[in-house]
Write a protein that holds these residues in place. Structure first.
Motif, PDB file in Angstrom:
ATOM      1  N   PHE A   1       0.842  -1.186   0.000  1.00  0.00           N
ATOM      2  CA  PHE A   1       0.000   0.000   0.000  1.00  0.00           C
ATOM      3  C   PHE A   1       0.890   1.253   0.000  1.00  0.00           C
ATOM      4  CE2 PHE A   1      -2.485  -3.339   2.002  1.00  0.00           C
ATOM      5  CZ  PHE A   1      -3.729  -3.200   1.392  1.00  0.00           C
ATOM      6  N   VAL A   2       0.243   2.411  -0.111  1.00  0.00           N
ATOM      7  CA  VAL A   2       0.989   3.673  -0.042  1.00  0.00           C
ATOM      8  C   VAL A   2       1.707   3.791   1.297  1.00  0.00           C
ATOM      9  CG1 VAL A   2       0.744   6.197  -0.004  1.00  0.00           C
ATOM     10  CG2 VAL A   2      -0.588   4.839  -1.647  1.00  0.00           C
ATOM     11  N   TRP A   3       1.069   3.302   2.376  1.00  0.00           N
ATOM     12  CA  TRP A   3       1.633   3.423   3.722  1.00  0.00           C
ATOM     13  C   TRP A   3       2.607   2.303   4.084  1.00  0.00           C
ATOM     14  CZ3 TRP A   3      -0.174  -1.042   5.764  1.00  0.00           C
ATOM     15  CH2 TRP A   3      -1.433  -1.498   5.366  1.00  0.00           C
ATOM     16  N   GLY A   4       2.790   1.331   3.168  1.00  0.00           N
ATOM     17  CA  GLY A   4       3.761   0.276   3.427  1.00  0.00           C
ATOM     18  C   GLY A   4       3.280  -1.086   2.938  1.00  0.00           C
ATOM     19  N   GLU A   5       4.160  -2.060   3.056  1.00  0.00           N
ATOM     20  CA  GLU A   5       3.832  -3.422   2.645  1.00  0.00           C
ATOM     21  C   GLU A   5       3.370  -4.228   3.856  1.00  0.00           C
ATOM     22  OE1 GLU A   5       5.731  -7.055  -0.038  1.00  0.00           O
ATOM     23  OE2 GLU A   5       7.072  -5.590   0.907  1.00  0.00           O
TER      24      GLU A   5
ATOM     25  N   THR B   1     -11.625  -8.545  -1.306  1.00  0.00           N
ATOM     26  CA  THR B   1     -11.421  -9.111  -2.646  1.00  0.00           C
ATOM     27  C   THR B   1     -10.655 -10.440  -2.587  1.00  0.00           C
ATOM     28  OG1 THR B   1      -9.306  -7.957  -2.980  1.00  0.00           O
ATOM     29  CG2 THR B   1     -11.320  -6.797  -3.625  1.00  0.00           C
ATOM     30  N   LYS B   2     -10.006 -10.720  -1.445  1.00  0.00           N
ATOM     31  CA  LYS B   2      -9.159 -11.903  -1.359  1.00  0.00           C
ATOM     32  C   LYS B   2      -9.809 -13.090  -0.660  1.00  0.00           C
ATOM     33  CE  LYS B   2      -5.631 -10.241  -3.482  1.00  0.00           C
ATOM     34  NZ  LYS B   2      -5.280 -10.814  -4.813  1.00  0.00           N
ATOM     35  N   LEU B   3     -10.659 -12.800   0.299  1.00  0.00           N
ATOM     36  CA  LEU B   3     -11.264 -13.876   1.082  1.00  0.00           C
ATOM     37  C   LEU B   3     -12.426 -14.512   0.345  1.00  0.00           C
ATOM     38  CD1 LEU B   3     -11.228 -12.052   4.500  1.00  0.00           C
ATOM     39  CD2 LEU B   3      -9.847 -14.050   3.919  1.00  0.00           C
ATOM     40  N   GLU B   4     -12.559 -15.819   0.482  1.00  0.00           N
ATOM     41  CA  GLU B   4     -13.701 -16.544  -0.101  1.00  0.00           C
ATOM     42  C   GLU B   4     -14.895 -16.434   0.822  1.00  0.00           C
ATOM     43  OE1 GLU B   4     -14.257 -17.954  -2.892  1.00  0.00           O
ATOM     44  OE2 GLU B   4     -12.291 -17.890  -3.844  1.00  0.00           O
TER      45      GLU B   4
ATOM     46  N   LEU C   1     -13.669  -9.702   8.292  1.00  0.00           N
ATOM     47  CA  LEU C   1     -13.881  -8.288   7.974  1.00  0.00           C
ATOM     48  C   LEU C   1     -14.456  -7.539   9.178  1.00  0.00           C
ATOM     49  CD1 LEU C   1     -15.290  -8.441   4.323  1.00  0.00           C
ATOM     50  CD2 LEU C   1     -12.951  -7.984   5.077  1.00  0.00           C
ATOM     51  N   SER C   2     -15.340  -8.201   9.908  1.00  0.00           N
ATOM     52  CA  SER C   2     -15.911  -7.577  11.107  1.00  0.00           C
ATOM     53  C   SER C   2     -14.831  -7.333  12.157  1.00  0.00           C
ATOM     54  CB  SER C   2     -17.008  -8.466  11.676  1.00  0.00           C
ATOM     55  OG  SER C   2     -17.520  -7.943  12.871  1.00  0.00           O
ATOM     56  N   ALA C   3     -13.922  -8.300  12.312  1.00  0.00           N
ATOM     57  CA  ALA C   3     -12.842  -8.156  13.286  1.00  0.00           C
ATOM     58  C   ALA C   3     -11.913  -7.007  12.910  1.00  0.00           C
ATOM     59  CB  ALA C   3     -12.058  -9.457  13.391  1.00  0.00           C
TER      60      ALA C   3
ATOM     61  N   PHE D   1      -5.911   2.993   7.411  1.00  0.00           N
ATOM     62  CA  PHE D   1      -5.311   1.662   7.580  1.00  0.00           C
ATOM     63  C   PHE D   1      -6.409   0.584   7.560  1.00  0.00           C
ATOM     64  CE2 PHE D   1      -3.892  -1.849  10.300  1.00  0.00           C
ATOM     65  CZ  PHE D   1      -2.661  -2.157   9.738  1.00  0.00           C
ATOM     66  N   ILE D   2      -7.457   0.796   8.356  1.00  0.00           N
ATOM     67  CA  ILE D   2      -8.564  -0.151   8.421  1.00  0.00           C
ATOM     68  C   ILE D   2      -9.320  -0.185   7.098  1.00  0.00           C
ATOM     69  CG2 ILE D   2     -10.708  -0.737   9.601  1.00  0.00           C
ATOM     70  CD1 ILE D   2      -8.137  -1.153  11.256  1.00  0.00           C
ATOM     71  N   ARG D   3      -9.537   0.993   6.525  1.00  0.00           N
ATOM     72  CA  ARG D   3     -10.266   1.071   5.255  1.00  0.00           C
ATOM     73  C   ARG D   3      -9.555   0.283   4.166  1.00  0.00           C
ATOM     74  NH1 ARG D   3      -9.247   6.388   3.300  1.00  0.00           N
ATOM     75  NH2 ARG D   3      -7.443   5.330   2.364  1.00  0.00           N
ATOM     76  N   ASP D   4      -8.247   0.483   4.028  1.00  0.00           N
ATOM     77  CA  ASP D   4      -7.482  -0.199   2.989  1.00  0.00           C
ATOM     78  C   ASP D   4      -7.452  -1.715   3.214  1.00  0.00           C
ATOM     79  OD1 ASP D   4      -7.000   2.244   1.899  1.00  0.00           O
ATOM     80  OD2 ASP D   4      -4.882   2.358   2.468  1.00  0.00           O
ATOM     81  N   LEU D   5      -7.296  -2.123   4.475  1.00  0.00           N
ATOM     82  CA  LEU D   5      -7.279  -3.555   4.771  1.00  0.00           C
ATOM     83  C   LEU D   5      -8.621  -4.204   4.417  1.00  0.00           C
ATOM     84  CD1 LEU D   5      -5.392  -3.960   8.176  1.00  0.00           C
ATOM     85  CD2 LEU D   5      -4.602  -4.607   5.895  1.00  0.00           C
ATOM     86  N   ARG D   6      -9.706  -3.550   4.776  1.00  0.00           N
ATOM     87  CA  ARG D   6     -11.040  -4.113   4.494  1.00  0.00           C
ATOM     88  C   ARG D   6     -11.274  -4.259   2.993  1.00  0.00           C
ATOM     89  NH1 ARG D   6     -15.557  -4.990   7.315  1.00  0.00           N
ATOM     90  NH2 ARG D   6     -16.659  -4.521   5.381  1.00  0.00           N
ATOM     91  N   ILE D   7     -10.967  -3.231   2.241  1.00  0.00           N
ATOM     92  CA  ILE D   7     -11.181  -3.271   0.790  1.00  0.00           C
ATOM     93  C   ILE D   7     -10.351  -4.393   0.166  1.00  0.00           C
ATOM     94  CG2 ILE D   7     -10.840  -2.009  -1.370  1.00  0.00           C
ATOM     95  CD1 ILE D   7     -11.490   0.570   0.181  1.00  0.00           C
TER      96      ILE D   7
END
Length: 340
Positions: free
Chosen positions: A263-267, A337-340, A312-314, A327-333
């Motif tokens: 991400f922009v803020w890091g890997e 897309t990755k989780l089944e 996602l809720s966690a 940070f939370i927004r980017d992780l959720r988005i």
């Protein structure tokens, strides 16, 4: 009515044919196990059944590795896990399933396969048994077989591709793009063919009738009657088992999965170890400056069921200071897309 029972007269063994009228995989697998539980000495049952829009995985397979589970369920399909081993298969109403359920002393794989092969030969297709429990025509697979044993009884079941949607088969059975290292058993890719492509006159109905006649010829006797079959009450508890998340996903063998993104803020790299469908341990590696949030991510994910909505809720519940919501927004988005 959930099934029809066909009864023989003067058979050398107690031979029966039961055809399920349900297209629900959890019901059909529950009925299969119920019949296994109740099969008697010197008895053999040919059980015929169909599932609608279903992926069935083997007893020791990783659900997330073998199936695009979310896509399947979003499109109205169901995931099921069977008792027997082997690979993942796609079922729809263009596929006919058969199960030989029997007193173990009556088990004769060659004889059972001849019942299937001669039924298919009646329909103008000359098929053979291959070395990996498959039935093939000119090297193309139209049937896979699997087995389940108990002390004094067992079953042998398989699929018959008559006019199945092979596009859906390919779409749902594709392995996830994520790198998964699993202790489960992988499906073996095989070239498949519908029997109707070999003979346009082959239908589910004609296939079913030929199987009945072939079974009758090999096990003796004449038709007596057909009547409704009322499944025992204990099928309800078995249905609950087959429909449950704990059986379909929780029985998945231990596996590891890794998600990585810059991400922009890091890997960030998230490594999960999943046991019995639950996240047993979490390792998070990152060069981001938000050290406390990285620690919190691992803490909030551990011991969760490996379910997209739970994860996602966690992530959303991780407390953040003002100005760190990105940070939370980017992780959720990303995880969405990755989780089944």
């Amino acid at each position: 009515m959930k099934a029809v029972l066909f009864i023989f007269l003067n058979s050398k063994v107690d031979a029966k044919i039961i055809r399920s009228s349900s297209h629900d995989p959890w019901y059909n697998l529950a009925l299969e196990e119920t019949l296994l539980n109740q099969v008697q000495e010197k008895q053999i049952i040919l059980y015929l059944w169909q599932n609608e829009n279903t992926v069935v995985i083997g007893r020791n397979q990783n659900a997330w590795k073998e199936c695009r589970c979310k896509q399947l369920e979003d499109e109205g399909g169901k995931l099921a896990r069977r008792l027997s081993g082997g690979g993942a298969v796609f079922h729809d109403l263009g596929n006919l399933n058969f199960t030989f359920i029997m007193d173990k002393k009556l088990y004769d794989l060659e004889r059972q396969l001849v019942v299937i092969l001669q039924a298919i030969k009646r329909l103008g297709v000359d098929a053979e048994f291959s070395g990996r429990n498959d039935l093939v025509v000119h090297g193309k697979k139209f049937s896979g077989n699997a087995f389940y044993y108990r002390t004094d009884k067992m079953y042998h079941h398989g699929t018959l591709l008559v006019n199945s949607n092979l596009t859906k088969l390919t779409r749902y059975l594709q392995v996830s793009r994520e790198k998964i290292v699993s202790k489960g058993i992988d499906s073996v890719e095989a070239r498949v063919v519908n029997l109707s492509n070999l003979n346009a006159n082959i239908t589910i109905k004609s296939m079913m009738e030929c199987l009945k006649e072939s079974f009758l010829n090999h096990y003796g006797g004449t038709w007596r009657q057909a009547k409704e079959f009322n499944a025992p009450l204990d099928i309800e508890s078995l249905y609950g088992k087959y429909a449950s998340w704990e059986w379909r996903y929780g029985e998945t063998p231990e596996f590891n999965i890794c998600y990585c993104r810059r991400f922009v803020w890091g890997e960030i790299e998230i490594r999960l170890r999943v046991e019995n469908g639950y996240i047993a341990s979490v390792k998070v590696y990152s060069d981001a400056m938000e050290v406390d949030l990285i620690y919190s991510l691992a803490e909030f994910l551990e011991r969760l069921p490996f379910k997209k909505e739970k994860i996602l809720s966690a992530v959303s519940s991780i407390p953040v200071t003002k100005g760190k919501q990105y940070f939370i927004r980017d992780l959720r988005i990303w995880l969405d897309t990755k989780l089944e």
